[in-house]
Design a protein around this motif. Structure first.
Motif, short mmCIF file in Angstrom:
data_model
loop_
_atom_site.label_atom_id
_atom_site.label_comp_id
_atom_site.label_asym_id
_atom_site.label_seq_id
_atom_site.Cartn_x
_atom_site.Cartn_y
_atom_site.Cartn_z
N ASN A 56 0.88 -1.15 0.05
CA ASN A 56 -0.01 -0.23 0.06
C ASN A 56 1.00 1.25 -0.02
OD1 ASN A 56 -2.40 -1.43 -0.13
ND2 ASN A 56 -2.53 -1.29 2.23
N SER A 57 2.08 1.23 0.93
CA SER A 57 2.95 2.28 0.89
C SER A 57 3.61 2.72 -0.53
CB SER A 57 3.75 2.17 1.83
OG SER A 57 4.83 3.34 1.86
N ASP A 59 2.30 1.68 -3.60
CA ASP A 59 1.06 2.33 -4.28
C ASP A 59 0.85 3.68 -4.23
OD1 ASP A 59 0.84 -0.40 -5.31
OD2 ASP A 59 -1.01 -0.80 -4.35
N ASN A 60 0.99 4.26 -2.89
CA ASN A 60 0.75 5.59 -2.60
C ASN A 60 1.75 6.35 -3.13
OD1 ASN A 60 -1.63 4.86 -0.82
ND2 ASN A 60 -0.30 5.10 1.04
N GLN A 61 2.90 5.98 -3.24
CA GLN A 61 4.00 6.70 -3.98
C GLN A 61 3.73 7.15 -5.52
OE1 GLN A 61 6.06 7.99 -1.83
NE2 GLN A 61 5.23 6.53 -0.46
N GLN A 63 0.84 8.59 -6.25
CA GLN A 63 -0.26 9.79 -6.17
C GLN A 63 0.18 11.23 -6.08
OE1 GLN A 63 -2.53 7.72 -3.13
NE2 GLN A 63 -3.02 6.12 -4.07
N ARG A 96 6.68 12.89 2.89
CA ARG A 96 6.46 11.55 1.94
C ARG A 96 7.38 10.55 2.55
NH1 ARG A 96 2.09 11.22 0.38
NH2 ARG A 96 2.92 9.08 -0.40
N HIS A 99 5.60 9.75 6.16
CA HIS A 99 4.36 9.26 5.94
C HIS A 99 4.61 7.81 5.63
CE1 HIS A 99 0.92 7.75 3.18
NE2 HIS A 99 0.04 8.33 4.10
N CYS A 100 5.51 7.38 4.86
CA CYS A 100 6.11 6.24 4.34
C CYS A 100 6.47 5.30 5.67
CB CYS A 100 7.16 5.95 3.43
SG CYS A 100 7.62 4.58 2.94
N HIS A 103 3.32 4.55 7.66
CA HIS A 103 2.57 3.80 7.04
C HIS A 103 3.10 2.00 7.47
CE1 HIS A 103 -0.48 3.56 3.52
NE2 HIS A 103 -0.20 2.22 3.85
N PHE A 116 0.59 13.02 6.19
CA PHE A 116 -0.16 13.08 4.81
C PHE A 116 -0.66 14.53 4.66
CE2 PHE A 116 -4.07 12.87 2.13
CZ PHE A 116 -3.50 12.69 0.95
N SER A 120 0.33 16.96 1.67
CA SER A 120 -0.70 17.62 0.93
C SER A 120 -0.83 19.08 0.87
CB SER A 120 -2.07 16.95 1.16
OG SER A 120 -2.07 15.60 1.15
#
Length: 135
Positions: A56-57, A59-61, A63, A96, A99-100, A103, A116, A120
């Motif tokens: 998931n982490s 995949d988040n990279q 976005q 980032r 967050h990683c 996560h 996050f 953002s």
């Protein structure tokens, strides 16, 4: 040019997540903790927790960082260089990484949400600043 530095650190993060996730998935398949069908159909619910979080982490990279890289490319085309852009880049990349970390290893959803939100808001402020300076 300066934009190579934040991109380098993001690519370093992507590479770490990719290699770690791939290695753990391969080992889990050999240990029969995951079936090949689970990987083929990306059945994350059947993955062990750590592999699921890494996946998931990773995949988040693709976005928010993609929007950040687009911003950096526009700054490169405009030959924009200032302390403000350095600050935006540093805060975004640090957020980032934070967050990683939260996560994958952290179990504190509030801290992950804070990381996050920081990334953002930094990205939003940077895009807003670019658009404001363009007019």
């Amino acid at each position: 040019m300066w934009i190579h530095i934040p991109i380098f650190f993001l690519v370093l993060l992507y590479t770490f997540l990719w290699l770690t996730t791939a290695g753990l998935r391969i080992r889990a398949v050999y240990q029969r903790k995951i079936s090949l069908a689970d990987i083929r159909f990306v059945s994350k619910e059947s993955f062990p927790e750590r592999i699921r979080l890494l996946t998931n982490s990773y995949d988040n990279q693709f976005q928010l960082p993609l929007l950040f890289i687009c911003l950096l490319l526009l700054l490169h085309v405009q030959e924009a260089e200032s302390q403000l852009w350095y600050m935006f880049s540093t805060v975004f990349v640090a957020a980032r990484y934070w967050h990683c970390y939260e996560h994958i290893l952290g179990h504190n959803l509030k801290m992950r949400t804070l990381a996050f939100a920081l990334g953002s808001l930094t990205l939003f402020a940077a895009w807003f600043t670019l658009l404001w300076q363009s007019f």
